[in-house]
Design a protein around this motif. Sequence first.
Motif, short mmCIF file in Angstrom:
data_model
loop_
_atom_site.label_atom_id
_atom_site.label_comp_id
_atom_site.label_asym_id
_atom_site.label_seq_id
_atom_site.Cartn_x
_atom_site.Cartn_y
_atom_site.Cartn_z
N SER A 7 0.85 -1.19 0.00
CA SER A 7 0.00 0.00 0.00
C SER A 7 0.89 1.24 0.00
O SER A 7 1.81 1.35 0.81
N PHE A 8 0.58 2.16 -0.92
CA PHE A 8 1.39 3.36 -1.08
C PHE A 8 0.45 4.57 -1.09
O PHE A 8 -0.43 4.68 -1.95
N GLY A 9 0.61 5.46 -0.09
CA GLY A 9 -0.28 6.60 0.05
C GLY A 9 0.44 7.91 -0.16
O GLY A 9 1.56 8.11 0.32
N GLN A 10 -0.22 8.86 -0.87
CA GLN A 10 0.38 10.15 -1.19
C GLN A 10 -0.60 11.28 -0.86
O GLN A 10 -1.82 11.07 -0.84
N TYR A 11 -0.04 12.45 -0.63
CA TYR A 11 -0.83 13.66 -0.43
C TYR A 11 -0.24 14.75 -1.30
O TYR A 11 0.99 14.94 -1.35
N ASN A 26 -4.28 10.10 -2.10
CA ASN A 26 -4.44 8.96 -2.99
C ASN A 26 -3.70 7.76 -2.39
O ASN A 26 -2.57 7.88 -1.95
N THR A 27 -4.38 6.62 -2.37
CA THR A 27 -3.76 5.38 -1.90
C THR A 27 -3.89 4.31 -2.97
O THR A 27 -5.00 4.02 -3.44
N ASN A 28 -2.77 3.75 -3.35
CA ASN A 28 -2.74 2.61 -4.27
C ASN A 28 -2.38 1.35 -3.48
O ASN A 28 -1.44 1.36 -2.69
N LYS A 29 -3.12 0.30 -3.73
CA LYS A 29 -2.86 -0.97 -3.06
C LYS A 29 -2.72 -2.06 -4.12
O LYS A 29 -3.60 -2.23 -4.97
N TRP A 30 -1.61 -2.80 -4.07
CA TRP A 30 -1.38 -3.90 -4.99
C TRP A 30 -1.35 -5.21 -4.19
O TRP A 30 -0.71 -5.30 -3.15
#
Length: 500
Positions: free
Chosen positions: A399-403, A438-442
């Motif tokens: 999980s990679f989260g950005q602001y 934004n959070t991307n989860k793989w």
Amino acid sequence: MSKTPFLLFCFSFLFTTSLIGQTISSQLIDAKTQKGIPYATVQYGEYQGVITNEEGRFSFVVDDTTTLLDSIYVSSMGYAKKGFALEQLQDSVLALQPKAIELSGVYLFDKELTVEEILEKMKERLPQNLNNEPVKQRFFLRKSELGNIQKVDFGFEKSSIKELNKALMDSLAASIPRNAHHYTETLGDLYLNDGKYKLDIIKAADLYDKKEIASMEDLGAKMEDIFTKNIKPDSYLKIKSGIFSQKVQVDSILADMEEEQAEAVQDELEKDSINGLLDGQRYVFRELLKELYYKEDTKLDVIDKTRRYDFKLVGYADIADKGVYVIDFWPDRSSADFKGRLYINIEDFAVMRMDFENVQRLRNFKLLGITYREVLYKGTMRFAQLPNKRYELQFMDLSFGQYFAVDRPLKVVEKNKNVKGRRKQNELLLNIDFRMGNTNKWELVVFSNSLIGAPEYEEFTEDKTVEATYMPTYNPEFWQGYTIMEPNQAIREFTVEEAK
């Protein structure tokens, strides 16, 4: 001879036979809490298995090519491994008993090693433990993109173009979707060979709201149309934002390209006219695989820069019937970013699992009203041993989260050097306040690893025509007959709301 055992055998045989060609589904729960056990391993073949989803649900397909073990074994760190007959799994709930990590007295050693010695041996053995032979991996990859726009305010102040008024800017801001959910699921084969890879995509699904994409495209088209109608062909735009200023030729943005330029662009496109799905998945794999703990460019610097971390041997456990050291790590210096746990094979010192999460922002950039932060980097990596005794990735959850935020003025001025007198023709002045997370989860599951020869890798040709199936509503029948990672509740309930 008693008839009872024979009848039970016949019943069991008939029941198992009836399951061949079917999808076996179940859920794994904690025997005490009754909650689902996430990312547990379900092994049904010697080199075949699945991973439970975050709710403990799993499924796999049994057909005439499946070589089943005598029992289906389910295991998860912190729980006792347990075997089940195939017929026990169908549409059932399976409970595992919690099991504490052993602290001592379980494993026998010629010499007790310190945690520093264990880590040193692990690093020394990396070249021998990492697989370098060509391999074919049957995989399932799910990407979940969760976007949240917290604020959109164009801060309209002034415009000399009648159409570019406050009402329009407020309308455009309101049309931008505040919450977006996009799920992509892909099943296929990944061919790996000495750092190179090829993809064979069997099937893929795309779940999102087309109206969200359309609203952004409409916004761009509307702005372009207004500028085309109101700005002279030989004008240029001068864009000022704070202390920065940039000149942009209008013709290069809005007008058609010159014939020579268009032909050059077309030639470039034809050189690399690959399918969008395949290209997108190749990019995802490139980004994911470079984050493995032993890669040079990974954010996970725990192995490369061990001096920045403290390590503690907290006990011993079993993974895939192999004893492992359980080692916790956390920052020793303020420059270190992660905490987590390593599981290192007692016999060959291979990393079999790594759990990690960031303890501080990985990036925190703020300058002249622009803010960018990397706020979340969390997940797990698991590795399985191949017949050649080396290791390949079996499962990855990341999980990679950005602001991102912009809070600054924006001034767009049209100028034309061919106009006599005052060159400034039109002007637009905004104070933009935009904030989003934004959070991307793989979730990547490798169901099987098969060693192949270099010729098989070289001879394989990618299919660039395969496309994902668009789904405005999740369809459970789409993956019928295929082994995948079960969807979570959010995906099962995904549906696009109809316009009112």
